[in-house]
Design a protein around this motif. Structure first.
Motif: not given
Ligand code: SF4
Ligand code: SF4
Lengths: 374, 159
Positions: B77-80
């Motif tokens: 989720i946090n990986c752009p």
């Protein structure tokens, strides 16, 4: 000294249009200048931009605030730290987060180191653009040591991604203070070399003095910021006028010149290197203890409204404008990048000078193309 | 007359300024201790990167082939930019409960921008950066890696 040459357009057919770039070495990137020449004289020029447009502003609308940080690295990659800081300061302002003094000190020191390495690269490439290959090696030699300091603490050399909303990613490396202090000592000894090689060089002086003079009025009306504007006598340093982080606790001079020519723009940057050393020196011994990051909510949502934050990057004023609709990603994000605005003055400056002077003028504006195109 | 003397003064000062610059260069020419250039491929053996250097994302395993990844998917989720893909599976624990675990942790090195968000946000500290920096390969497909080793298990005591 070069006189501004009057162009007498006797025959329109003598006009000669060439493309400078997008692969010209002196533009340091993919900038295309369509130059209309009369003989060797520049009649007018038209910058064509967009070769490295990645749509960063649009991309920001679909990602969260912590994720935006790493994109701002890729705008003005030589001021990556200040770009990061601008977004972080904006988020902290919007959420009214109080950050510790330690964070402020770390950010200020890192910003100044960034400015230092950026100006060193400017010095190196500017010398090379004007034909002094040696400068390049000396400039990069000194810059490399700052990059090593960055790498040790942040893990990145150029694209540091060191800031995050609420603080910084990692604490300072235990060796950081010692290395920076050693570096200040080292670089103070090297600065006279810079002057001996380039500043005092007669060929360099002849090629830059009186070339591409920007008056104070024009600097204001074109919206120029940064060292390029301060060389024309415009006091526009955000660090002085609207201090952020720890800039209100340090004493430094805003470097101002009045000549406004290519040489003054160069000298302003060399002087700024000295000021940066002073700023770091005042802070490095008194970094307070404390947390290096404030705990933020896992999902950062800005309250509805619009926010603006500006910082002084190595090339001028970077403004970040966000309209938030209360979601975890911005509704609209706008970067006011210094290079885009500074590029606008190039036609005005280069008109009536030789094409070789155009290299000197565009070099002295210190343009970073990815920041123009975003 | 004064014109001519000024001319020669200019020439003299010009040459002097050039010599000043050249003195710096000549000084370094006779001072090999000031050389900072590294001979890269030759010094490969004793070239050590900094501990925090962001080479590539790895998942450290211990000697029993165990890792700390629970398969929660927070890093994904946090990986752009969609570099990470977490493919979970459900396992039956010893006491007969169903539990989520990692099947494949896919990492695409070619897309990674080294923002360190995955490493920072992983709740069980399962990811880290390695210091490897020689990433050139002949085949793009080999940049897609599976971070959890085949047959590996969740470390005991990690929830
Ligand atoms: S690496 Fe960490 S964040 Fe990613 S799935 Fe595994 S436990 Fe969750
Ligand atoms: S470092 Fe950043 S881009 Fe790379 S995998 Fe982790 S979150 Fe994604």
């Amino acid at each position: 000294m070069e006189e501004k040459v009057e162009i007498i357009a006797t025959d329109e057919k003598q006009e000669f249009i060439i493309n400078m770039g997008p692969q010209h070495p002196s533009t340091h990137g993919v900038l295309r200048l369509v130059v209309s020449l009369q003989g060797e004289m520049v009649k007018s020029l038209q910058p064509h931009i967009g070769y490295i447009h990645r749509g960063i502003e649009k991309m920001c609308e679909s990602i969260t605030y912590p994720q935006i940080i790493h994109l701002t690295d890729r705008m003005d990659y030589l001021s990556a730290h200040q770009n990061n800081e601008a977004v972080c300061l904006l988020v902290e302002k919007a959420l009214e987060v109080d950050i510790s003094d330690r964070i402020k000190y770390i950010r200020t020191i890192m910003s100044e180191l960034s400015r230092l390495q950026s100006h060193q690269l400017f010095w190196a490439t500017f010398g090379m653009d004007l034909g002094g290959q040696t400068c390049y090696f000396y400039g990069l030699r000194d810059r490399e040591m700052i990059l090593d300091i960055f790498e040790e603490t942040t893990g990145g050399r150029m694209l540091v991604s060191y800031n995050c909303p609420g603080g910084v990613m990692y604490d300072l490396h235990p060796d950081f203070q010692k290395k920076v202090k050693d570096y200040i000592k080292y670089f103070r000894k090297k600065l006279p070399e810079y002057d001996a090689i380039l500043t005092g060089n007669v060929i360099f002086r002849e090629r830059t003095t009186g070339i591409g003079t920007l008056s104070l009025q024009d600097a204001i009306s074109f919206g120029i910021t940064g060292p390029s504007a301060r060389a024309s006598g415009l006091s526009c340093d955000i660090r002085k006028h609207e201090p952020y982080s720890a800039y209100d606790r340090v004493k430094f001079n805003e470097v101002l010149f009045t000549e406004g020519d290519t040489c003054a723009r160069y000298l302003a940057r060399v002087e700024e290197m000295r000021e940066s050393l002073n700023i770091i020196e005042q802070l490095i011994d008194n970094i307070p203890e404390g947390p290096y990051a404030v705990k933020m909510k896992p999902v950062i949502k800005l309250p509805e409204g619009d926010y603006f934050q500006r910082v002084e990057t190595a090339r001028g004023e970077l403004g970040v404008y966000v309209i938030s609709d209360g979601n975890k990603n911005p509704f609209r994000m706008k970067f006011r990048s210094p290079n885009f605005v500074n590029l606008g003055v190039l036609n005005h400056l280069a008109k009536g000078f030789k094409i070789a002077d155009l290299i000197a003028i565009s070099g002295s504006l210190d343009l970073i193309i990815p920041d123009i195109d975003r | 007359m004064s014109n001519i003397s000024e001319y020669f003064k200019d020439v003299f000062n010009g040459v002097l300024s050039l010599l000043k610059g050249m003195r710096v260069t000549a000084g370094y020419f006779f001072k090999p201790s000031a050389i900072v250039t590294q001979k890269y491929p030759e010094n490969r053996k004793n070239l050590v990167m900094f501990e925090r250097f962001k080479g590539e994302v790895v998942m450290p395993h211990n000697e029993n082939n165990e890792h700390k990844c629970t398969g929660c998917g927070i890093c994904e989720i946090n990986c752009p930019n969609g570099t990470i893909e977490v493919i979970p599976k459900s396992i039956i624990t010893e006491d007969g409960k169903k539990k989520r675990a990692i099947d494949k942790h896919i990492y695409r090195l070619g897309m990674c921008t080294f923002c360190a968000l995955c490493v920072k946000t992983c709740p069980s500290n399962a990811l880290a950066f390695s210091q490897k920096f020689e990433h050139a390969v002949f085949d793009r497909a080999s940049l897609t890696k599976q971070l959890n080793k085949p047959g590996s298990q969740l470390m005991k005591g990690v929830e």
